[in-house]
Design an enzyme around this catalytic site. Structure first.
Site, PDB file in Angstrom:
ATOM      1  N   GLY A 133     -51.029   9.190 -18.031  1.00  0.00           N
ATOM      2  CA  GLY A 133     -51.808   8.130 -17.040  1.00  0.00           C
ATOM      3  C   GLY A 133     -51.827   6.796 -17.735  1.00  0.00           C
ATOM      4  O   GLY A 133     -51.906   5.823 -17.137  1.00  0.00           O
ATOM      5  N   GLY A 152     -55.580  15.581 -14.648  1.00  0.00           N
ATOM      6  CA  GLY A 152     -56.684  15.002 -14.988  1.00  0.00           C
ATOM      7  C   GLY A 152     -56.746  13.977 -15.880  1.00  0.00           C
ATOM      8  O   GLY A 152     -56.186  14.305 -17.305  1.00  0.00           O
ATOM      9  N   HIS A 153     -56.990  12.678 -15.849  1.00  0.00           N
ATOM     10  CA  HIS A 153     -56.877  11.904 -16.941  1.00  0.00           C
ATOM     11  C   HIS A 153     -58.208  10.746 -16.871  1.00  0.00           C
ATOM     12  O   HIS A 153     -58.763  10.738 -15.575  1.00  0.00           O
ATOM     13  CB  HIS A 153     -55.673  11.170 -17.514  1.00  0.00           C
ATOM     14  CG  HIS A 153     -55.241  10.349 -16.083  1.00  0.00           C
ATOM     15  ND1 HIS A 153     -54.609  10.745 -15.144  1.00  0.00           N
ATOM     16  CD2 HIS A 153     -55.633   8.961 -15.650  1.00  0.00           C
ATOM     17  CE1 HIS A 153     -54.144   9.828 -14.444  1.00  0.00           C
ATOM     18  NE2 HIS A 153     -54.777   8.804 -14.446  1.00  0.00           N
TER      19      HIS A 153
END
Ligand code: IMP
Length: 433
Positions: free
Chosen positions: A17, A40-41
């Site tokens: 990310g 996810g980040h």
């Protein structure tokens, strides 16, 4: 050099990310090509923290077109929440486009993901429980529903009813669970779809146009090479193609369009979920890395397994992805260690090898062969060039590059965008100009 792929070179969570965010600053298009809400980040923008699972971080730049491409699987509820979290804090979604070909994760996918993990018991994969595997399974079985199907409500409801006949048989007869109501699920889908459908567009055509106009495009892979369905440590993998080739499969862009393939790897190794991990440290050194690196999953909060850098796996990732260069992340986490170890080969029952074993059962018994380097005690978090790093840290970076056979062009020394060292004369610096 207008087209770059950012690919995870380990088991995911490599801090891709941050690199995408960096490249996105002057990119015209950022494209997410695989995976779903299992990724996810966190992104910090204007002092606010945003948890991103699907929408590329280019969304914070109003001049960057953000594409969620064909190869992604979408949970409408999660996506609606992510969109709301952005708009409610003043971030415009005007530059977001979603492919009609992206498959939907429906409630029965999430339920089946969890029930199947429970059934596997000790043999579980350790999935994120987001329904990603069952959704990709339906895509391959040709009974998945796609974003574009939402454009015709009557047909969508009919297809859902048909698909769910079998799903409910499986739920009730195989798992002894309660059946789900297709009408309720459809109602829920259309509640969320209202806010999502305005962003649906032919993303392959948009990309083709951008490439014809010589726009700068960044492809963002989720997860990492070692979690690829074909090239990862099967069956302990995700169900999509995080590898660089996935950028083509997941977007409809041909391989010749790609100019730069940047592999992102941490200066050590982490893994979430089950599966082989030859360099795992089950002692206080592993705990130290976990605490210093805040190695807890963004999506599930699970503590990540931590260990030394594995250059056997990294060399394999370099080959599978045709890496041009590496971004070595979280080097600061290793500061303060008296010595650092790098795995250079594996020892199995019969031999020592530098090749990542094709036979996955050999991987389970592989013992790492280490090279030990002196550590560095200095705080490196404000270094702005390789030459500002302590000599031992410089030696570590140089040795990684030598062992993998790919230049390290980016070194990250902290979470902030500014804590990133980029080699002046490299391909990444050229891409960013
Ligand atoms: P699934 O993708 O939820 O089916 O999980 C399959 C495997 O991939 C499990 O070992 C997960 O922990 C792992 N996994 C999935 N997404 C990520 C990620 O974004 N980072 C790290 N591991 C992941």
């Amino acid at each position: 050099m207008p087209c770059a792929v950012v690919v995870g070179a380990q088991w995911g969570d490599e801090a891709k990310g941050k690199i995408v965010d960096l490249l996105a600053q002057n990119a015209d298009v950022v494209v997410r090509y695989n995976g779903g809400p299992n990724a996810g980040h966190s992104v910090v923008f204007n002092g606010q923290t945003f948890a991103q699972h699907i929408i590329p971080s280019g969304i914070f730049n109003p001049n960057t077109l953000c594409i969620v491409a064909d190869g992604v699987v979408l949970d409408l509820e999660d996506l609606a929440k992510e969109m709301h979290s952005l708009t409610s804090r003043g971030v415009s979604l005007g530059n977001l486009r979603i492919s009609p070909n992206a498959h939907l994760i429906l409630p029965y996918h999430k339920l089946l993901d969890r029930l199947e993990e429970e059934r596997r018991g000790r043999g579980r994969i350790g999935t994120t429980g987001r329904g990603v595997g069952p959704a990709y399974a339906d895509k391959a079985s040709r009974c998945g529903l796609r974003v574009g199907d939402l454009l015709d409500e009557r047909r969508f409801r009919a297809s859902l009813r048909q698909v769910m006949e079998l799903k409910n048989l499986i739920l009730t007869r195989v798992y002894g669970a309660e059946p789900l109501d297709p009408e309720k699920i459809a109602d829920e889908c259309f509640r969320y779809a209202q806010g999502i459908l305005p962003y649906v567009a032919d993303t392959t055509a948009l990309l083709r146009k951008a490439l014809l106009e010589n726009r700068k495009v960044v492809f963002e892979g989720a997860q990492g090479t070692m979690l690829d369905i074909d090239y990862g440590t099967y069956p302990y993998v995700t169900s999509s193609h995080p590898v660089a080739a996935g950028a083509c499969l997941g977007t409809g862009v041909g391989p010749r369009e790609i100019d730069l393939i940047l592999g992102v790897a941490k200066a050590y190794t982490t893994r979430v979920g089950e599966g082989a991990f030859p360099t795992e440290l089950k002692d206080e050194r592993g705990d130290q890395i976990r605490e210093r690196g805040h190695e807890y999953g963004t999506t599930t909060g699970r503590p990540r397994r931590c260990g030394w850098l594995d250059t056997v796996a990294l060399r394999y990732a370099a080959t599978v992805n045709s890496l041009d260069c590496i971004a070595l992340m979280c080097l600061d986490v290793l500061s303060g260690m008296p010595e650092v170890q790098i795995c250079t080969a594996y020892k199995t029952k019969n031999c020592e090898t530098k090749e990542f074993p094709a036979d996955r059962s050999l991987l389970a018994e592989a013992k790492p062969v280490y090279e030990t380097l002196p550590g560095w005690q200095e705080d490196i978090s404000s270094a702005t060039s390789i030459s500002e790093l302590p000599q031992n840290a410089q030696n570590y970076v140089a040795r990684v590059s030598e062992l993998v056979g790919v230049p390290v062009e980016v070194v990250s020394v902290g979470p902030d965008r500014r804590q990133t060292i980029i080699k002046d004369d490299g391909a990444v610096a050229r891409f960013m100009k």
